[in-house]
Write an enzyme that holds these catalytic residues in place. Structure first.
Site, PDB file in Angstrom:
ATOM      1  N   CYS A 124     -22.751  40.264 -18.947  1.00 25.31           N
ATOM      2  CA  CYS A 124     -23.399  39.570 -20.066  1.00 25.31           C
ATOM      3  C   CYS A 124     -22.617  39.934 -21.310  1.00 25.31           C
ATOM      4  O   CYS A 124     -22.332  41.117 -21.540  1.00 25.31           O
ATOM      5  CB  CYS A 124     -24.865  40.012 -20.186  1.00 25.31           C
ATOM      6  SG  CYS A 124     -25.708  39.385 -21.662  1.00 25.31           S
TER       7      CYS A 124
ATOM      8  N   CYS B  39     -21.112  32.978 -22.506  1.00 28.52           N
ATOM      9  CA  CYS B  39     -22.400  33.425 -21.984  1.00 28.52           C
ATOM     10  C   CYS B  39     -22.362  33.270 -20.464  1.00 28.52           C
ATOM     11  O   CYS B  39     -22.202  32.152 -19.969  1.00 28.52           O
ATOM     12  CB  CYS B  39     -23.506  32.561 -22.587  1.00 28.52           C
ATOM     13  SG  CYS B  39     -25.165  32.854 -21.962  1.00 28.52           S
TER      14      CYS B  39
END
Length: 265
Positions: A189, A78
């Site tokens: 992302c 992440c």
């Protein structure tokens, strides 16, 4: 390598939800003999809309859960959690390697040093000092357009990755940007990696798309090899999927993992 130097414990991978499944897919592809435990914190997704302090707290809790499974390394799958919490996590859990992600801006700039590059990421990733330092270090001559896309995170959390709905939402995110003048898009992302196929359909083959997944897993592999922590080469790999929300999300994560090669590679 001596067999006594091998380490058959699992590798922990976590994300705020579904996005890190794309990192898990790459890890399985590169390291098929390893065992992985993936934790999706869907009950608290998306991290990109939380404060830095909240992200640190949530990431800390997830790492505690993974360490209870005796993982030998943790991958923060992440970009948001890496930006906000990696430094804290490495200091607290210094007993094991903790690897993070960063937007693949460097390879995009290397191929387009004076080009226009769109970085799609969460607001947290784009505002943290880690990304500012990355820009200063690698992209002095390029034109970088920061593009926060929280709606795409929520869409991937629903496993919507290839439908007309996905293409429409991507189009909405790019409103106001002349894509004909863009040389590259950086997927900052891990959720967005699942939208590669939809983006290629929309923008054609001329727009190059970059993400940090392969580089992160290359780094993981090298780190474990240097520390003598790779598993036995004849071991059978495996995956355990965990989610903070409910068991239905485990099925959804498995479905996304099954989709990985179709929509990403």
């Amino acid at each position: 390598m001596s067999l006594s130097m091998l380490d058959n414990r699992p590798i922990g991978i976590f994300d705020s939800g579904m996005g890190g499944i794309s990192v898990l897919g790459e890890a399985i592809r590169q390291m098929p003999n390893e065992k992985f435990i993936y934790y999706g914190d869907s009950a608290n997704a998306p991290y990109g809309e939380k404060t830095t302090a909240q992200i640190i707290d949530l990431s800390d809790r997830v790492c505690e859960k993974l360490i209870a499974y005796d993982v030998k390394a943790i991958v923060i799958a992440c970009n948001t959690a890496t930006s906000a919490a990696a430094e804290y996590l490495r200091e607290k859990f210094a007993q094991i390697p903790i690897l993070g992600m960063e937007p693949a801006l460097k390879p995009a700039v290397q191929e387009h040093p004076h080009g226009t590059i769109v970085v799609m990421a969460t607001e947290v990733t784009l505002r943290e000092k880690k990304f500012a330092a990355l820009m200063q270090r690698t992209a002095a001559q390029a034109k970088v357009i920061k593009l926060p896309c929280p709606s795409l995170v929520r869409m991937v959390e629903r496993s919507v990755v290839t439908s007309p709905e996905a293409e429409l939402e991507i189009t909405n995110c790019f409103q106001g940007i002349d894509t004909d003048s863009v040389n590259a898009v950086v997927l900052g992302c891990t959720h967005f990696v699942f939208l590669r196929k939809a983006m290629r359909t929309l923008f054609g083959g001329s727009l190059q798309i970059y993400d940090g997944n392969a580089g992160t897993i290359n780094n993981l592999k090298m780190t474990l090899e240097q520390k003598g922590m790779l598993t036995h080469p004849e071991n059978e790999g495996g995956v355990t999927l965990l989610n903070s929300k409910n068991d239905a999300y485990n099925l959804q994560m498995q479905q996304l993992l099954d989709l990985y090669e179709q929509v990403v590679i």
